[in-house]
Write an enzyme that holds these catalytic residues in place. Structure first.
Site, mmCIF file in Angstrom:
data_model
loop_
_atom_site.group_PDB
_atom_site.id
_atom_site.type_symbol
_atom_site.label_atom_id
_atom_site.label_comp_id
_atom_site.label_asym_id
_atom_site.label_seq_id
_atom_site.Cartn_x
_atom_site.Cartn_y
_atom_site.Cartn_z
ATOM 1 N N ASP A 188 0.851 -1.175 0.000
ATOM 2 C CA ASP A 188 0.000 0.000 0.000
ATOM 3 C C ASP A 188 0.897 1.238 0.000
ATOM 4 O O ASP A 188 1.729 1.412 0.902
ATOM 5 C CB ASP A 188 -0.918 0.019 1.227
ATOM 6 N N GLU A 272 -1.461 -1.276 -5.974
ATOM 7 C CA GLU A 272 -2.710 -0.634 -6.362
ATOM 8 C C GLU A 272 -2.492 0.181 -7.626
ATOM 9 O O GLU A 272 -1.452 0.830 -7.788
ATOM 10 C CB GLU A 272 -3.200 0.259 -5.233
ATOM 11 N N CYS A 325 -12.551 -4.755 6.060
ATOM 12 C CA CYS A 325 -11.902 -5.471 7.154
ATOM 13 C C CYS A 325 -11.249 -6.731 6.605
ATOM 14 O O CYS A 325 -11.925 -7.571 5.993
ATOM 15 C CB CYS A 325 -12.924 -5.824 8.236
ATOM 16 N N CYS A 328 -12.889 -10.047 8.563
ATOM 17 C CA CYS A 328 -14.251 -10.578 8.357
ATOM 18 C C CYS A 328 -14.913 -10.072 7.087
ATOM 19 O O CYS A 328 -16.081 -10.386 6.833
ATOM 20 C CB CYS A 328 -15.129 -10.225 9.559
ATOM 21 N N CYS A 344 -13.098 -2.796 13.836
ATOM 22 C CA CYS A 344 -14.234 -3.377 13.129
ATOM 23 C C CYS A 344 -15.261 -3.910 14.131
ATOM 24 O O CYS A 344 -14.965 -4.120 15.316
ATOM 25 C CB CYS A 344 -13.742 -4.496 12.208
ATOM 26 N N CYS A 346 -16.239 -6.759 14.324
ATOM 27 C CA CYS A 346 -15.835 -8.096 14.767
ATOM 28 C C CYS A 346 -14.842 -8.039 15.921
ATOM 29 O O CYS A 346 -14.437 -9.071 16.449
ATOM 30 C CB CYS A 346 -15.255 -8.887 13.601
ATOM 31 N N ASP A 353 -3.120 1.345 6.996
ATOM 32 C CA ASP A 353 -2.251 0.992 5.874
ATOM 33 C C ASP A 353 -1.950 -0.499 5.820
ATOM 34 O O ASP A 353 -1.934 -1.104 4.738
ATOM 35 C CB ASP A 353 -0.953 1.796 5.959
#
Length: 396
Positions: A188, A272, A325, A328, A344, A346, A353
């Site tokens: 990233d 990316e 996430c 999950c 999150c 979860c 990052d």
């Protein structure tokens, strides 16, 4: 049969006054021939006629016989022929919709360079002598050429800072596929940290331009006060160019070290597909984004991956790597830039990052399984990229 990679070895050299004058004349003649050939082809196109390389080569012969352009005979003919070939390549890319229409070369802004083929230079015992010259170039051999290999083409150039470089194109038998590795990494790109890997490692952003920003601003202020067209302005412009060259050299060196290390350590690298030309339209971040040189990083990564038998996968820029996430697959509605860590539903707390790098890696491995290519694919059966499949929200 083993095929070797053709690789350019670039060195700095220090010409004598006579050599510098000869090369400067050559640069001017190369630019003149290129512009005249481009104008001739443009005029012919307006008449719905097409002019190819052979016809521009015949034009060059006729131009040399005129009194006005007789000075073209004073330099080697090989760089002049090579610039016509470069123009032909530019038109080929244009008609193939891979590039814009060729532009005229500017005396002040265009790159000063000339290309010599084997008939226009002599390379013996580590000494390079160009056509129309009696002495070899004083090259600083910062690294050796591949043993037993001779250059097929030589490109001489001068940058804006006044430095002279020679680039020797040789086959490099030392570049061969590396042993296969089973590991993959997601990357990233960012500004706070230049790169964040899916392993959790963060590579610091050197901010090369910021280190020299004060010196650059000082020299630019001095340049702005000089009278246009004066010798003092030319000297001040040279000082500004030297600061820019120092920044660019450090940036390029850093990116080479990082990309070489990533290619050697990983079999699959997932990045990316950033649209930097659109991102720099943000005037608040344009300077930092340009300094990070994400496009140059990707370019280096891709050609080195080809050299060493690695795979680079570019994930679609619209893939929500930061909002997803990695534990999950829950997709958040918003993720402002100032949010660097988030938790999150979860219960997993993510570093923004690192989480994005992990999601890019997972998407890249999915692309590999789906058989998608290196660049984002938009021809999958459902019309979306294999890496652009939006994850479904987790039901409460």
């Amino acid at each position: 049969m083993t095929t070797h990679v053709k690789r350019a070895f670039k060195y700095r050299f220090y010409p004598t006054d006579a050599q510098a004058a000869e090369l400067s004349r050559t640069f001017g003649c190369v630019r003149k021939v290129y512009n005249m050939a481009l104008a001739a082809r443009t005029e012919a196109w307006a008449r719905q006629e097409r002019v190819n390389y052979n016809e521009t080569s015949a034009m060059l012969t006729a131009w040399k016989k005129t009194e006005v352009l007789a000075y073209l005979n004073e330099v080697s003919s090989v760089p002049l022929q090579q610039t016509l070939r470069h123009l032909q390549t530019a038109f080929t890319h244009f008609f193939g919709k891979r590039a814009k229409y060729p532009r005229f070369k500017s005396r002040k802004k265009s790159r000063k360079s000339a290309e010599y083929t084997t008939s226009a230079f002599r390379f013996r015992d580590g000494a390079l002598t160009l056509a129309k010259m009696t002495e070899p170039l004083a090259i600083v051999w910062s690294r050796p050429l591949p043993e037993g290999m001779a250059p097929s083409t030589v490109t001489v150039s001068q940058d804006a800072a006044g430095r002279w470089f020679v680039s020797l194109l040789c086959e490099d038998p030392g570049v061969r596929p590396l042993p296969t590795r089973g590991n993959a990494v997601g990357i990233d790109a960012g500004l706070e940290h230049l790169l964040t890997l899916s392993t959790g490692e963060k590579i610091a952003n050197p901010r090369h331009e910021r280190r020299d920003r004060a010196a650059l601003a000082r020299e630019q202020r001095r340049l702005a006060k000089k009278e246009k067209g004066s010798a003092n302005r030319a000297k001040a412009r040279l000082k500004v160019a030297k600061v820019h060259a120092r920044i660019a050299d450090r940036r390029r060196d850093t990116l080479h070290k990082i990309t070489t290390r990533l290619v050697r350590e990983n079999q699959t690298i997932v990045i990316e597909d950033l649209t930097v030309r659109n991102m720099v339209k943000n005037h608040k971040l344009a300077r930092a984004i340009s300094d990070a040189a994400w496009s140059e990083f990707r370019s280096m990564l891709e050609y080195k991956a080809v050299w060493y038998g690695r795979e680079v996968i570019a994930i679609d820029r619209w893939f929500p790597s930061s909002r997803l996430c990695s534990a999950c697959n829950t997709l958040r509605d918003r993720m402002p830039l100032h949010v660097r860590t988030w938790t999150c539903d979860c219960g997993v707390t993510h570093d923004r990052d690192v989480n994005a790098a992990n999601n890019l890696l997972a998407a890249g491995l999915a692309v590999t399984v789906c058989g998608a290519g290196v660049r984002p694919q938009r021809s999958t059966p459902d019309g979306q990229s294999a890496a652009k499949q939006k994850p479904s929200r987790r039901e409460p």
